[in-house]
Design a protein around this motif. Structure first.
Motif, PDB file in Angstrom:
ATOM      1  N   ASN A   1       2.362  -0.527   7.321  1.00  0.00           N
ATOM      2  CA  ASN A   1       1.487   0.509   7.007  1.00  0.00           C
ATOM      3  C   ASN A   1       1.713   0.855   5.700  1.00  0.00           C
ATOM      4  OD1 ASN A   1       0.259   2.265   9.034  1.00  0.00           O
ATOM      5  ND2 ASN A   1       2.218   2.104   9.839  1.00  0.00           N
ATOM      6  N   ALA A   2       2.956   0.474   4.816  1.00  0.00           N
ATOM      7  CA  ALA A   2       2.899   0.510   3.221  1.00  0.00           C
ATOM      8  C   ALA A   2       1.997  -0.531   2.763  1.00  0.00           C
ATOM      9  CB  ALA A   2       4.422   0.368   2.730  1.00  0.00           C
ATOM     10  N   LYS A   3       2.116  -1.747   3.149  1.00  0.00           N
ATOM     11  CA  LYS A   3       1.409  -2.722   2.755  1.00  0.00           C
ATOM     12  C   LYS A   3      -0.456  -2.438   2.959  1.00  0.00           C
ATOM     13  CE  LYS A   3       0.554  -7.637   3.263  1.00  0.00           C
ATOM     14  NZ  LYS A   3       0.803  -8.821   4.115  1.00  0.00           N
ATOM     15  N   LYS A   4      -0.707  -1.791   3.909  1.00  0.00           N
ATOM     16  CA  LYS A   4      -2.030  -1.319   4.296  1.00  0.00           C
ATOM     17  C   LYS A   4      -2.429  -0.314   3.223  1.00  0.00           C
ATOM     18  CE  LYS A   4      -5.076  -0.042   8.207  1.00  0.00           C
ATOM     19  NZ  LYS A   4      -5.082   0.293   9.689  1.00  0.00           N
ATOM     20  N   CYS A   5      -1.457   0.704   3.033  1.00  0.00           N
ATOM     21  CA  CYS A   5      -1.872   1.509   1.778  1.00  0.00           C
ATOM     22  C   CYS A   5      -2.210   1.057   0.783  1.00  0.00           C
ATOM     23  CB  CYS A   5      -0.543   2.653   1.803  1.00  0.00           C
ATOM     24  SG  CYS A   5      -0.465   3.862   3.132  1.00  0.00           S
ATOM     25  N   PHE A   6      -1.501   0.089   0.047  1.00  0.00           N
ATOM     26  CA  PHE A   6      -1.937  -0.561  -1.221  1.00  0.00           C
ATOM     27  C   PHE A   6      -3.117  -1.676  -0.874  1.00  0.00           C
ATOM     28  CE2 PHE A   6       2.934  -0.015  -2.233  1.00  0.00           C
ATOM     29  CZ  PHE A   6       2.656   0.566  -3.468  1.00  0.00           C
ATOM     30  N   GLN A   7      -3.477  -1.972   0.271  1.00  0.00           N
ATOM     31  CA  GLN A   7      -4.741  -2.746   0.286  1.00  0.00           C
ATOM     32  C   GLN A   7      -5.782  -1.917   0.264  1.00  0.00           C
ATOM     33  OE1 GLN A   7      -4.341  -4.364   4.265  1.00  0.00           O
ATOM     34  NE2 GLN A   7      -3.357  -6.478   3.533  1.00  0.00           N
TER      35      GLN A   7
ATOM     36  N   TYR B   1       1.289   6.861  -1.333  1.00  0.00           N
ATOM     37  CA  TYR B   1       1.641   6.801   0.048  1.00  0.00           C
ATOM     38  C   TYR B   1       2.445   5.228   0.228  1.00  0.00           C
ATOM     39  CZ  TYR B   1      -1.790  10.187   1.235  1.00  0.00           C
ATOM     40  OH  TYR B   1      -2.304  11.483   1.537  1.00  0.00           O
ATOM     41  N   GLY B   2       1.986   4.200  -0.556  1.00  0.00           N
ATOM     42  CA  GLY B   2       2.554   3.184  -0.236  1.00  0.00           C
ATOM     43  C   GLY B   2       3.863   3.306  -0.885  1.00  0.00           C
ATOM     44  N   ASP B   3       4.117   3.723  -2.002  1.00  0.00           N
ATOM     45  CA  ASP B   3       5.468   3.956  -2.701  1.00  0.00           C
ATOM     46  C   ASP B   3       6.412   4.702  -1.791  1.00  0.00           C
ATOM     47  OD1 ASP B   3       4.729   2.343  -4.940  1.00  0.00           O
ATOM     48  OD2 ASP B   3       4.119   4.094  -6.213  1.00  0.00           O
ATOM     49  N   LEU B   4       5.950   5.608  -1.354  1.00  0.00           N
ATOM     50  CA  LEU B   4       6.806   6.699  -0.093  1.00  0.00           C
ATOM     51  C   LEU B   4       7.367   5.838   0.863  1.00  0.00           C
ATOM     52  CD1 LEU B   4       5.040   9.982  -0.835  1.00  0.00           C
ATOM     53  CD2 LEU B   4       7.399   9.510  -1.526  1.00  0.00           C
ATOM     54  N   LEU B   5       6.551   4.970   1.463  1.00  0.00           N
ATOM     55  CA  LEU B   5       6.621   4.237   2.554  1.00  0.00           C
ATOM     56  C   LEU B   5       7.765   3.160   2.299  1.00  0.00           C
ATOM     57  CD1 LEU B   5       3.147   4.097   4.351  1.00  0.00           C
ATOM     58  CD2 LEU B   5       5.115   5.322   5.156  1.00  0.00           C
ATOM     59  N   TYR B   6       7.736   2.340   1.075  1.00  0.00           N
ATOM     60  CA  TYR B   6       8.468   1.421   0.729  1.00  0.00           C
ATOM     61  C   TYR B   6       9.756   1.947   0.405  1.00  0.00           C
ATOM     62  CZ  TYR B   6       5.592  -2.818   0.643  1.00  0.00           C
ATOM     63  OH  TYR B   6       4.729  -3.813   1.139  1.00  0.00           O
ATOM     64  N   ALA B   7      10.146   3.170   0.093  1.00  0.00           N
ATOM     65  CA  ALA B   7      11.130   3.946  -0.354  1.00  0.00           C
ATOM     66  C   ALA B   7      11.615   4.308   0.865  1.00  0.00           C
ATOM     67  CB  ALA B   7      10.990   4.876  -1.178  1.00  0.00           C
ATOM     68  N   ASN B   8      10.988   4.314   2.160  1.00  0.00           N
ATOM     69  CA  ASN B   8      11.719   4.785   3.421  1.00  0.00           C
ATOM     70  C   ASN B   8      11.674   3.758   4.424  1.00  0.00           C
ATOM     71  OD1 ASN B   8      12.375   7.970   2.812  1.00  0.00           O
ATOM     72  ND2 ASN B   8      10.669   7.430   1.916  1.00  0.00           N
TER      73      ASN B   8
ATOM     74  N   ILE C   1       3.365  10.725   9.161  1.00  0.00           N
ATOM     75  CA  ILE C   1       4.856  11.065   8.748  1.00  0.00           C
ATOM     76  C   ILE C   1       4.892  12.036   7.886  1.00  0.00           C
ATOM     77  CG2 ILE C   1       4.766   8.797   7.431  1.00  0.00           C
ATOM     78  CD1 ILE C   1       7.669   8.484   7.958  1.00  0.00           C
ATOM     79  N   GLU C   2       5.890  12.817   7.465  1.00  0.00           N
ATOM     80  CA  GLU C   2       5.872  13.621   6.387  1.00  0.00           C
ATOM     81  C   GLU C   2       7.225  13.303   5.646  1.00  0.00           C
ATOM     82  OE1 GLU C   2       6.194  17.659   7.789  1.00  0.00           O
ATOM     83  OE2 GLU C   2       3.959  17.791   8.058  1.00  0.00           O
ATOM     84  N   LEU C   3       7.051  12.934   4.107  1.00  0.00           N
ATOM     85  CA  LEU C   3       8.156  12.358   3.441  1.00  0.00           C
ATOM     86  C   LEU C   3       8.109  13.362   2.127  1.00  0.00           C
ATOM     87  CD1 LEU C   3       7.539   8.461   3.766  1.00  0.00           C
ATOM     88  CD2 LEU C   3       9.443  10.085   4.893  1.00  0.00           C
ATOM     89  N   PRO C   4       9.238  13.511   1.740  1.00  0.00           N
ATOM     90  CA  PRO C   4       9.225  14.226   0.386  1.00  0.00           C
ATOM     91  C   PRO C   4       8.705  13.590  -1.002  1.00  0.00           C
ATOM     92  CG  PRO C   4      11.332  13.378   1.069  1.00  0.00           C
ATOM     93  CD  PRO C   4      10.523  13.144   2.212  1.00  0.00           C
ATOM     94  N   SER C   5       7.913  14.403  -1.689  1.00  0.00           N
ATOM     95  CA  SER C   5       7.394  13.690  -2.828  1.00  0.00           C
ATOM     96  C   SER C   5       8.593  13.274  -3.790  1.00  0.00           C
ATOM     97  CB  SER C   5       6.489  14.713  -3.623  1.00  0.00           C
ATOM     98  OG  SER C   5       6.196  14.351  -4.616  1.00  0.00           O
ATOM     99  N   PHE C   6       8.290  12.378  -4.766  1.00  0.00           N
ATOM    100  CA  PHE C   6       9.183  11.873  -5.573  1.00  0.00           C
ATOM    101  C   PHE C   6       9.394  13.054  -6.761  1.00  0.00           C
ATOM    102  CE2 PHE C   6       7.678   7.578  -4.618  1.00  0.00           C
ATOM    103  CZ  PHE C   6       8.842   7.337  -3.781  1.00  0.00           C
TER     104      PHE C   6
END
Length: 548
Positions: free
Chosen positions: A350-356, A308-315, A326-331
């Motif tokens: 939110n990306a930071k929170k996912c990594f936490q 989740y964190g990687d996808l959010l940072y990529a967008n 949010i819906e994001l396409p998988s890598f």
């Protein structure tokens, strides 16, 4: 099965010759039992009076009973007035289920006074009542206030009324005739339904009523049988039942019937806090374990938060503030992945929170697994304590209490009675000696097991313990054992374990030298390197004969 009036008549006949007797000590053995240590003409005797709702009785016993450190107020009153007093006589109220003990002593100014102890053995109404010379109640083991029974108040200061003897009934020892159409319990004093069945059966077998009563009067034995797990007994052979019977001298038979039956209640009365504590801990731990396992499963699924964190940072260019998902396409395969969001945060937050969450869950896996292992061990430990309590004597239960105090589970009770400090001694270890002269020792709780295995046993002695169950450590104080000795030791280990109701219980055995104490483990825990295994079927009768 309770005593009836005729059996009480036999008990009184058996013990009345011991009086006059001096009362040396008085103890309350449990909530319903009072023990009088007497000095009689034939030596020291113990008179046990039980007012238990089921096991009520009066008996001279040679058994040893536990004595609590802090007596009740009723026992303190008895001690004040009756220690040193002389029991002059014991008299039964006709063939009813109560007796009167007449006690002579001196009051505070030295005058001789007569006090009375009434022992009423009437099921749930069983009681021990202390009455002065004027017939006024001084106190009772069980007080009955007026709002419970306005016809017969049992309270300090109330006037005592003896139990009324039922009119219309006859004395069976004096009567030679009876009415065939009315049950014996309605015709005669002292008859219980059980004795009535026995006598009616014998009458059908052409025995005379007079001869049956003569046999009862002359008997000095107690005949015991077990029907549907219930013990039945009386002072004549029980011909109306088909089960095998055993006979004992009357007073010894009463001990055989009642001592162990009431021992469980006695232990719970005097150490009930141990039972409550162990059951409470087990309930708490068993509720805690599934929650820990659920937390572990959740933490093992932590990789999704990393994704989740990687996808959010990529967008980071997408505005998400105010959105809950949010819906994001998988890598990997362009499938849409739904990611939960905190509406208060932007996409970077939110990306930071996912990594936490990922890091917390990753680190938590080790901690939660440790907690699961600890919880499992604690459940195992307290289940073992529970098993030990089920087979413990009062002294064994006290040692279990001490173990729980030493380990910090329970607080030590501060006694109001000052005692001199005693030197630390080893727990009491049960021992039996076989016909061959070989001695076997075994422990019934963790402290006994610990002391036996690591302090008492010789390195060359043989050690036995059930393979898959909590149980006793058994040590045979010999090296070369024949098959009979091995089976006997294995039988003890299997019987005093959680597997006593099972069959083919595996028992491991080896020399004590092959045992090692587990560092940091609870008392009684040991690891063994090389061993052999024998399978045994536990038999209670075998253990009973062995210990006798």
């Amino acid at each position: 099965m309770a005593l009836d009036g005729i059996l009480l008549h036999k008990i009184v006949s058996e013990i009345k010759d011991e009086f006059p007797a001096k009362i040396n000590k008085i103890y309350q053995v449990s909530n319903s039992e009072i023990l009088f240590q007497l000095k009689t003409q034939s030596g020291r005797k113990n008179l046990i009076i039980s007012c238990h709702t089921i096991y009520n009785r009066l008996n001279l016993t040679e058994r040893s009973y536990p004595t609590p450190e802090e007596p009740s107020s009723f026992v303190m009153l008895l001690r004040k007035h009756l220690e040193g007093a002389i029991i002059q006589s014991i008299v039964q109220g006709g063939l009813d289920r109560y007796v009167k003990l007449e006690c002579q002593t001196r009051n505070d100014i030295g005058d001789r006074v007569t006090l009375f102890l009434y022992v009423e053995l009437m099921g749930k109404y069983a009681n021990l009542i202390f009455v002065d010379s004027n017939g006024k109640i001084m106190d009772a083991l069980k007080r009955i206030p007026p709002f419970e029974n306005n016809r017969r108040t049992i309270q300090p200061g109330a006037m005592f009324k003896e139990t009324e003897i039922q009119d219309g009934k006859l004395n069976p020892f004096e009567s030679v005739t009876f009415n065939h159409e009315i049950t014996l319990t309605k015709q005669f004093h002292g008859f219980s339904p059980f004795l009535s069945k026995e006598v009616e059966y014998r009458l059908q077998q052409d025995e005379s009523f007079t001869s049956i009563m003569k046999e009862i009067e002359d008997s000095r034995l107690l005949y015991i049988a077990i029907i549907d797990n219930e013990t039945v007994f009386h002072c004549i052979p029980l011909k109306h039942i088909e089960q095998k019977q055993k006979s004992y001298p009357l007073l010894e038979g009463l001990d055989t019937v009642y001592f162990h039956k009431e021992e469980r209640d006695r232990i719970k009365d005097l150490s009930g806090d141990i039972y409550r504590f162990v059951n409470k801990e087990l309930k708490h731990l068993r509720q805690k374990l599934p929650k820990l396992q659920s937390s572990l499963e959740e933490s093992l699924d932590c990789e999704k938060w990393h994704t989740y964190g990687d996808l959010l940072y990529a967008n980071l260019h997408i505005r998400t503030k105010g959105e809950s998902k949010i819906e994001l396409p998988s890598f990997d395969d362009d499938l849409l992945i739904t990611i939960p969001l905190d509406p208060k945060l932007d996409i970077k937050g939110n990306a930071k929170k996912c990594f936490q969450k990922y890091n917390k869950a990753k680190k938590g896996q080790v901690y939660i697994q440790e907690q699961i292992d600890l919880c499992t061990k604690e459940i195992d430990y307290f289940e073992g304590i529970q098993e030990q309590l089920d087979i413990s004597s009062f002294d064994d239960a006290k040692e279990i209490n001490q173990e729980l105090v030493d380990l910090g589970y329970m607080k030590k009770k501060v006694s109001k009675i000052r005692k001199q400090k005693k030197k630390e001694t080893l727990p009491k270890i049960k021992k039996v000696t076989l016909d061959s002269g070989i001695q076997i020792s075994y422990g019934k709780n963790n402290l006994q097991n610990e002391a036996l295995t690591f302090k008492i046993a010789n390195k060359n002695d043989m050690w036995f313990h059930t393979k898959d169950f909590h149980g006793a450590h058994v040590v045979v104080h010999a090296t070369d054992l024949d098959e009979e000795t091995i089976r006997t030791a294995a039988m003890i280990a299997a019987y005093y374990s959680k597997g006593r109701e099972s069959s083919s219980v595996p028992v491991n055995y080896c020399q004590v030298r092959n045992l090692k104490k587990i560092p940091g483990a609870k008392p009684g825990m040991a690891s063994l390197s090389t061993y052999k295994t024998i399978y045994i079927d536990p038999e209670e009768e075998f253990i009973t004969k062995l210990e006798q």
